[in-house]
Design a protein around this motif. Structure first.
Motif, PDB file in Angstrom:
ATOM      1  N   VAL A 133       1.141  -1.132  -0.056  1.00 17.38           N
ATOM      2  CA  VAL A 133      -0.127   0.257   0.061  1.00 17.38           C
ATOM      3  C   VAL A 133       1.041   1.040   0.011  1.00 17.38           C
ATOM      4  O   VAL A 133       1.621   1.454   0.946  1.00 17.38           O
ATOM      5  N   LEU A 134       0.645   1.993  -0.952  1.00 19.11           N
ATOM      6  CA  LEU A 134       1.623   3.242  -1.121  1.00 19.11           C
ATOM      7  C   LEU A 134       0.781   4.502  -1.231  1.00 19.11           C
ATOM      8  O   LEU A 134       0.044   4.595  -1.903  1.00 19.11           O
ATOM      9  N   GLY A 135       1.502   5.098  -0.972  1.00 15.40           N
ATOM     10  CA  GLY A 135       0.978   6.702  -0.549  1.00 15.40           C
ATOM     11  C   GLY A 135       1.503   7.855  -0.981  1.00 15.40           C
ATOM     12  O   GLY A 135       2.676   7.571  -0.115  1.00 15.40           O
ATOM     13  N   CYS A 170      -5.102 -10.249   3.679  1.00 13.12           N
ATOM     14  CA  CYS A 170      -3.662 -10.509   3.008  1.00 13.12           C
ATOM     15  C   CYS A 170      -3.500 -11.292   4.858  1.00 13.12           C
ATOM     16  O   CYS A 170      -3.596 -10.459   5.871  1.00 13.12           O
ATOM     17  N   ASP A 171      -2.227 -10.993   5.172  1.00 12.35           N
ATOM     18  CA  ASP A 171      -0.989 -11.299   6.698  1.00 12.35           C
ATOM     19  C   ASP A 171      -0.102 -10.371   6.698  1.00 12.35           C
ATOM     20  O   ASP A 171       0.203 -10.185   7.592  1.00 12.35           O
ATOM     21  N   MET A 172       0.524 -10.328   5.597  1.00 10.71           N
ATOM     22  CA  MET A 172       1.181  -9.492   5.253  1.00 10.71           C
ATOM     23  C   MET A 172       1.472  -8.148   4.633  1.00 10.71           C
ATOM     24  O   MET A 172       0.505  -8.505   3.671  1.00 10.71           O
ATOM     25  N   CYS A 173       1.278  -6.769   5.128  1.00 11.35           N
ATOM     26  CA  CYS A 173       1.614  -6.095   4.079  1.00 11.35           C
ATOM     27  C   CYS A 173       2.523  -4.483   4.660  1.00 11.35           C
ATOM     28  O   CYS A 173       2.818  -4.103   5.593  1.00 11.35           O
ATOM     29  N   VAL A 174       2.799  -4.060   3.131  1.00  9.96           N
ATOM     30  CA  VAL A 174       3.698  -2.779   3.472  1.00  9.96           C
ATOM     31  C   VAL A 174       3.291  -1.743   2.949  1.00  9.96           C
ATOM     32  O   VAL A 174       2.427  -1.816   1.297  1.00  9.96           O
ATOM     33  N   CYS A 175       2.960  -1.338   4.122  1.00  6.99           N
ATOM     34  CA  CYS A 175       2.983  -0.093   3.407  1.00  6.99           C
ATOM     35  C   CYS A 175       2.943   1.588   4.288  1.00  6.99           C
ATOM     36  O   CYS A 175       3.753   1.371   4.949  1.00  6.99           O
ATOM     37  N   GLY A 176       3.437   2.166   3.589  1.00 13.64           N
ATOM     38  CA  GLY A 176       3.827   4.093   4.001  1.00 13.64           C
ATOM     39  C   GLY A 176       3.703   4.935   2.525  1.00 13.64           C
ATOM     40  O   GLY A 176       2.501   4.557   1.864  1.00 13.64           O
ATOM     41  N   GLY A 177       4.678   5.523   2.436  1.00 15.30           N
ATOM     42  CA  GLY A 177       4.449   7.006   1.497  1.00 15.30           C
ATOM     43  C   GLY A 177       6.253   7.595   1.143  1.00 15.30           C
ATOM     44  O   GLY A 177       6.663   7.207   1.827  1.00 15.30           O
ATOM     45  N   ALA A 178       6.146   8.563  -0.409  1.00 17.26           N
ATOM     46  CA  ALA A 178       7.181   8.554  -0.957  1.00 17.26           C
ATOM     47  C   ALA A 178       6.763   9.607  -1.458  1.00 17.26           C
ATOM     48  O   ALA A 178       5.424  10.083  -1.822  1.00 17.26           O
TER      49      ALA A 178
END
Length: 377
Positions: free
Chosen positions: A95-97, A154-162
């Motif tokens: 998930v990308l913001g 899902c069991d795993m999620c990489v989330c954040g922003g750039a």
């Protein structure tokens, strides 16, 4: 699809790229020491200030759209590695913001093309979920990731922003009057605006059962998340602070905690006059009368305001603060505004005691998001 879970997701990995470097511990040490990544950055346009906080790589001469993709992909790769995951793991959602990325400067494609390109460059098999809620995008990415895990998607999620500093963003904020004429002085009586920054940060969220099954290191728990929108205006917040109070209340109720449980708050602290006053009003409403109350800090004076990345960067600062029991000073703060009742970390790094912290982000368009983290024993 996995099993729906009521347990909060845990943090099993983190990574950031900031104007002060990339190492989690290295950057944290510089922040605690009062280091600052803001420097003069020449512009061919007349701006309120030429100050900005830039990352070392990718280099600024590259086109903004390409810098956005490169910055995102490299920081994502570090986050996967920190969690002990391979970038090609199909179990992981991303998930990308961001706040427009390079689109204001003529980047081709849709608003979320940068996210798709970054994930493809990384070599990850799943398409990303993208978030574009202005300066709250990084925080909202974590909120969405937590909900995906809770819902059993899902069991795993990489989330954040750039986000990257671009000529259009510098011109835009200068024209809006949101940019400082000097330094960013969050919550100071003489504040006059923000200083733009750039960077990326990603947090790996995972269900407790998944983390236990692969013996992953747990750095913290995302105990609760809440959001609200004041719908007051495109750039001006509702000065009552009601929407901020609502976002914090929702996050606390979701975590099972109360304001009295919160030991530390990473404030948005943009340095703009109205936003700082509104945020201070809301924080005072939430935490007044709670001895000793939380210790408030903010890092935009050191890292600049990285727009869509700021919420994820500041989420990591809360996790590190809970781990170390200390917060960095709020740079530029000499005379705190009277409306801010909770104690603020001014002058030097400050220790605190407690196991729960809040990260608060306030975006254009009234997007207000609160994340509640708890440390590990």
């Amino acid at each position: 699809m996995t099993t729906r879970s009521s347990a909060p997701p845990v943090v099993t990995g983190m990574a950031w790229t900031t104007p002060l470097g990339t190492g989690l511990d290295d950057v944290w040490a510089v922040l605690l020491a009062g280091g600052c990544g803001v420097r003069p950055v020449p512009s061919r346009h007349a701006l309120r200030t030429t100050a900005a906080a830039m990352v070392a790589a990718p280099p600024a001469p590259d086109p903004p759209a390409e810098r956005q993709i490169t910055l995102t992909a490299s920081t994502l790769e570090s986050a996967f590695a920190h969690a002990g995951l391979t970038v090609g793991d199909p179990r992981v959602m991303v998930v990308l913001g961001s706040s427009y990325a390079g689109n204001l400067d003529g980047a081709e494609g849709t608003v979320d093309s940068w996210a798709t390109s970054a994930v493809e460059r990384l070599g990850h098999p799943n398409p990303p979920v993208t978030v574009a809620t202005a300066c709250s995008a990084g925080s909202d990415a974590l909120l969405i990731g937590a909900e995906l895990i809770r819902a059993g998607i899902c069991d795993m999620c990489v989330c954040g922003g750039a986000d990257v500093v671009t000529p259009a963003k510098r011109l835009g904020h200068s024209a809006l009057g949101t940019m400082s004429t000097g330094e960013l002085r969050a919550f100071d009586q003489h504040r006059d605006g923000m200083v733009l920054g750039e960077g990326a940060a990603f947090v790996v969220l995972e269900s407790e059962s998944s983390a236990a099954a692969r013996s992953a290191t747990v750095h913290a728990r995302l105990a609760g998340a809440g959001s609200a929108n004041d719908a007051s205006g495109l750039t001006s917040p509702d000065e009552s602070g009601d929407s901020i109070v609502l976002a914090v209340d929702r996050a606390l109720r979701g975590s099972g905690l109360t304001p009295a449980d919160i030991a530390v708050v990473s404030a948005h602290g943009s340095g703009t006059s109205m936003n700082d006053t509104t945020e201070a009003t809301a924080l005072s409403r939430i935490f007044t009368g709670l001895p000793p109350g939380p210790l408030v800090f903010g890092t935009k004076g050191a890292l600049g305001h990285s727009l869509g990345a700021t919420g994820a960067i500041e989420a990591i600062t809360v996790i590190l603060a809970l781990r170390e029991g200390v917060v960095p000073p709020v740079l530029g703060l000499a005379e705190p505004i009277a409306v801010l009742v909770p104690e603020v970390a001014a002058g030097a790094a400050r220790p605190f005691r407690g196991a729960a912290g809040v990260s608060l982000t306030l975006g254009f368009g009234g997007f207000n998001t609160c994340l509640v983290f708890t440390g590990t024993p």
